[in-house]
Design a protein around this motif. Structure first.
Motif, PDB file in Angstrom:
ATOM      1  N   THR A   1      10.547   4.314   0.465  1.00  0.00           N
ATOM      2  CA  THR A   1       8.724   4.885   0.535  1.00  0.00           C
ATOM      3  C   THR A   1       7.992   5.557   1.765  1.00  0.00           C
ATOM      4  N   ALA A   2       6.771   5.314   1.687  1.00  0.00           N
ATOM      5  CA  ALA A   2       5.443   6.171   2.446  1.00  0.00           C
ATOM      6  C   ALA A   2       4.283   5.792   2.658  1.00  0.00           C
ATOM      7  N   PRO A   3       3.547   5.528   3.364  1.00  0.00           N
ATOM      8  CA  PRO A   3       2.078   5.615   3.602  1.00  0.00           C
ATOM      9  C   PRO A   3       1.999   6.521   2.699  1.00  0.00           C
ATOM     10  N   ARG A   4       0.472   5.998   2.288  1.00  0.00           N
ATOM     11  CA  ARG A   4      -0.699   6.931   1.134  1.00  0.00           C
ATOM     12  C   ARG A   4      -0.685   8.097   1.751  1.00  0.00           C
TER      13      ARG A   4
ATOM     14  N   HIS B   1      16.850  -4.214  -3.166  1.00  0.00           N
ATOM     15  CA  HIS B   1      17.266  -4.512  -2.416  1.00  0.00           C
ATOM     16  C   HIS B   1      16.791  -4.822  -0.665  1.00  0.00           C
ATOM     17  N   LEU B   2      15.673  -3.331  -1.376  1.00  0.00           N
ATOM     18  CA  LEU B   2      14.105  -3.714  -0.368  1.00  0.00           C
ATOM     19  C   LEU B   2      13.486  -3.838  -0.173  1.00  0.00           C
ATOM     20  N   THR B   3      13.335  -4.474  -1.879  1.00  0.00           N
ATOM     21  CA  THR B   3      12.073  -5.429  -1.787  1.00  0.00           C
ATOM     22  C   THR B   3      12.302  -6.497  -0.849  1.00  0.00           C
ATOM     23  N   GLN B   4      13.242  -7.170  -1.138  1.00  0.00           N
ATOM     24  CA  GLN B   4      13.869  -8.121  -0.184  1.00  0.00           C
ATOM     25  C   GLN B   4      14.198  -8.011   1.262  1.00  0.00           C
ATOM     26  N   ALA B   5      14.568  -6.912   1.578  1.00  0.00           N
ATOM     27  CA  ALA B   5      15.003  -7.018   2.775  1.00  0.00           C
ATOM     28  C   ALA B   5      13.281  -6.384   3.859  1.00  0.00           C
ATOM     29  N   SER B   6      12.147  -6.398   2.608  1.00  0.00           N
ATOM     30  CA  SER B   6      10.573  -5.788   3.553  1.00  0.00           C
ATOM     31  C   SER B   6       9.959  -6.714   3.414  1.00  0.00           C
TER      32      SER B   6
ATOM     33  N   ALA C   1       9.290   9.032   5.865  1.00  0.00           N
ATOM     34  CA  ALA C   1       9.709   7.202   4.722  1.00  0.00           C
ATOM     35  C   ALA C   1       9.725   6.054   5.622  1.00  0.00           C
ATOM     36  N   SER C   2       9.086   5.032   5.348  1.00  0.00           N
ATOM     37  CA  SER C   2       8.977   3.558   6.150  1.00  0.00           C
ATOM     38  C   SER C   2      10.344   2.313   5.493  1.00  0.00           C
ATOM     39  N   ALA C   3      10.744   3.308   4.474  1.00  0.00           N
ATOM     40  CA  ALA C   3      11.704   2.617   3.825  1.00  0.00           C
ATOM     41  C   ALA C   3      12.761   3.368   3.230  1.00  0.00           C
ATOM     42  N   MET C   4      13.814   3.327   3.270  1.00  0.00           N
ATOM     43  CA  MET C   4      14.908   4.085   2.034  1.00  0.00           C
ATOM     44  C   MET C   4      16.247   3.385   2.135  1.00  0.00           C
ATOM     45  N   LEU C   5      16.875   3.814   0.813  1.00  0.00           N
ATOM     46  CA  LEU C   5      17.964   2.778   0.888  1.00  0.00           C
ATOM     47  C   LEU C   5      18.520   4.751  -0.703  1.00  0.00           C
TER      48      LEU C   5
ATOM     49  N   GLY D   1       0.922  -1.441   0.049  1.00  0.00           N
ATOM     50  CA  GLY D   1      -0.107  -0.206  -0.440  1.00  0.00           C
ATOM     51  C   GLY D   1       1.010   1.559   0.111  1.00  0.00           C
ATOM     52  N   ASP D   2       2.131   1.176   0.813  1.00  0.00           N
ATOM     53  CA  ASP D   2       3.108   2.406  -0.245  1.00  0.00           C
ATOM     54  C   ASP D   2       2.976   2.736  -1.234  1.00  0.00           C
ATOM     55  N   ASP D   3       3.637   4.008  -0.881  1.00  0.00           N
ATOM     56  CA  ASP D   3       4.125   4.835  -2.248  1.00  0.00           C
ATOM     57  C   ASP D   3       5.675   4.675  -2.665  1.00  0.00           C
ATOM     58  N   LEU D   4       6.288   4.480  -3.411  1.00  0.00           N
ATOM     59  CA  LEU D   4       7.271   4.478  -3.954  1.00  0.00           C
ATOM     60  C   LEU D   4       8.095   5.519  -4.321  1.00  0.00           C
ATOM     61  N   TYR D   5       8.890   6.390  -4.297  1.00  0.00           N
ATOM     62  CA  TYR D   5       9.621   7.749  -5.030  1.00  0.00           C
ATOM     63  C   TYR D   5      10.646   7.577  -5.253  1.00  0.00           C
TER      64      TYR D   5
END
Ligand code: ADP
Ligand code: MG
Length: 321
Positions: free
Chosen positions: A265-268, A220-225, A204-208, A149-153
């Motif tokens: 990524t960040a929630p909508r 790497h982000l999709t694997q880690a999350s 941000a919910s995740a960042m690299l 559901g998070d957006d990807l930037y």
């Protein structure tokens, strides 16, 4: 000039602040960490002939080695404080060292980073820079926080450094003057997205940071999350030249690496905050897709069809086959 003359002449005079109790000159630096903060630490090595052309301008090498590390600190949403530099060079090249240290000092001053030590050795031209920063415990942004559901930037644009590298290699491309200047800048003097990264702490919910190529780093982000990223190819920001290339070439530019941009990524419900942060940091930020359940990366064209893709990006020790 021996090792000690070199250190005294080129490195002893870097600016420091009150957080440095003892800097360059003793066996080790003594530091005063900001109270109640976590420390964040990263190292990057640049090897002549691998990470930069051997005849690269020394000022660009200084810029790149610092910003490669600043980019990692930015991706954690942290503030840089201190750095050490391990420098190996074949012989004492005073012209090279003059230009290198002037730019390193400028960049350190500009980003309020204190050089607190290092090591100087004779060998191939190799630079290893370690950077330590600090952050509030609740603002750290990790790779593993993305949720369905998070957006990807993506910050800035993808592929400009790759084009800049190609130009440096003597490649001839039909670019406008401003595209050419931008690509050269992003390859030779990439500026880490420090203000953006810091402002995204807690948002941000995740960042690299993107240094190995957009798809390689995103994986790497999709694997880690443990999530899947659905990316719209048409929304990936690139200069006009890259956008007009045939699909395979376009993917080649986009996935080549050395971008030193941020993927996050960040929630909508944070959309407005993200837009406001981008404006305040005067940094382009583009929503390039969404996070869903699943794994891997789905790259969609303008009709919603999946595009076959390799991750691309540079890997050390990769077998050529
Ligand atoms: P040691 O022998 O204790 O390792 P060195 O003689 O290598 O110390 O270095 C003397 C001082 O100079 C130390 O404070 C070290 O951190 C610093 N120094 C050495 N090389 C560099 C460099 N390239 N950049 C910054 N500081 C350096
Ligand atoms: Mg030493």
């Amino acid at each position: 000039m021996d090792e000690f003359d070199l250190i005294a002449r080129y490195f002893a005079e870097f600016p420091t602040d009150h957080t440095v109790v003892e800097g360059i000159g003793d066996d080790a630096a003594v530091l005063r960490p900001p109270p109640e903060q976590f420390l964040v630490m990263t190292t990057d090595t640049l090897i002549a002939g691998v990470h930069f052309p051997p005849d690269e301008q020394p000022a660009s090498v200084a810029h790149k080695v610092l910003h490669a590390n600043l980019s990692d600190i930015a991706a954690m949403a942290a503030t840089p404080l201190w750095t050490t530099l391990a420098l190996s060079m074949p012989e004492v090249d005073t012209d090279w060292l003059d230009a290198f240290t002037v730019e390193l000092k400028n960049q350190c001053r500009h980003h309020k980073v204190s050089l607190i030590g290092g090591d100087t050795t004779q060998g191939k031209l190799v630079l290893t820079l370690t950077l330590i920063g600090s952050i509030n415990a609740d603002s750290v942004s990790l790779r593993r926080g993305a949720r369905p559901g998070d957006d990807l930037y993506f910050s800035g644009d993808a592929g400009s450094a790759a084009v800049g590298h190609h130009l440096w290699q003597g490649g001839d491309l039909e670019l406008s003057d401003s595209e050419r200047a931008q690509c050269e800048q992003r390859y030779h003097r990439p500026t880490a997205r420090l203000a953006l990264g810091q402002a995204l702490g807690g948002i941000a919910s995740a960042m690299l940071d993107c240094s190995d190529g957009l798809l390689a780093d995103l994986s790497h982000l999709t694997q880690a999350s443990a999530v899947k990223a659905v990316v719209n190819l048409e929304q990936i920001p690139s200069i006009g030249f890259v956008r007009q290339c045939q699909l395979a070439d376009r993917l080649g530019w986009i996935t080549w690496g050395d971008d030193y941009e941020l993927i996050f990524t960040a929630p909508r419900e944070q959309r407005e905050s993200v837009e406001q942060i981008a404006r305040e940091c005067t940094t382009q930020v583009t929503r390039i897709g969404t996070i869903t359940d699943g794994e891997g990366i789905d790259l969609l064209d303008s009709t919603g069809q999946s595009v076959e893709h390799k991750q691309g990006g540079y890997r050390h020790f990769q077998q050529a086959n």
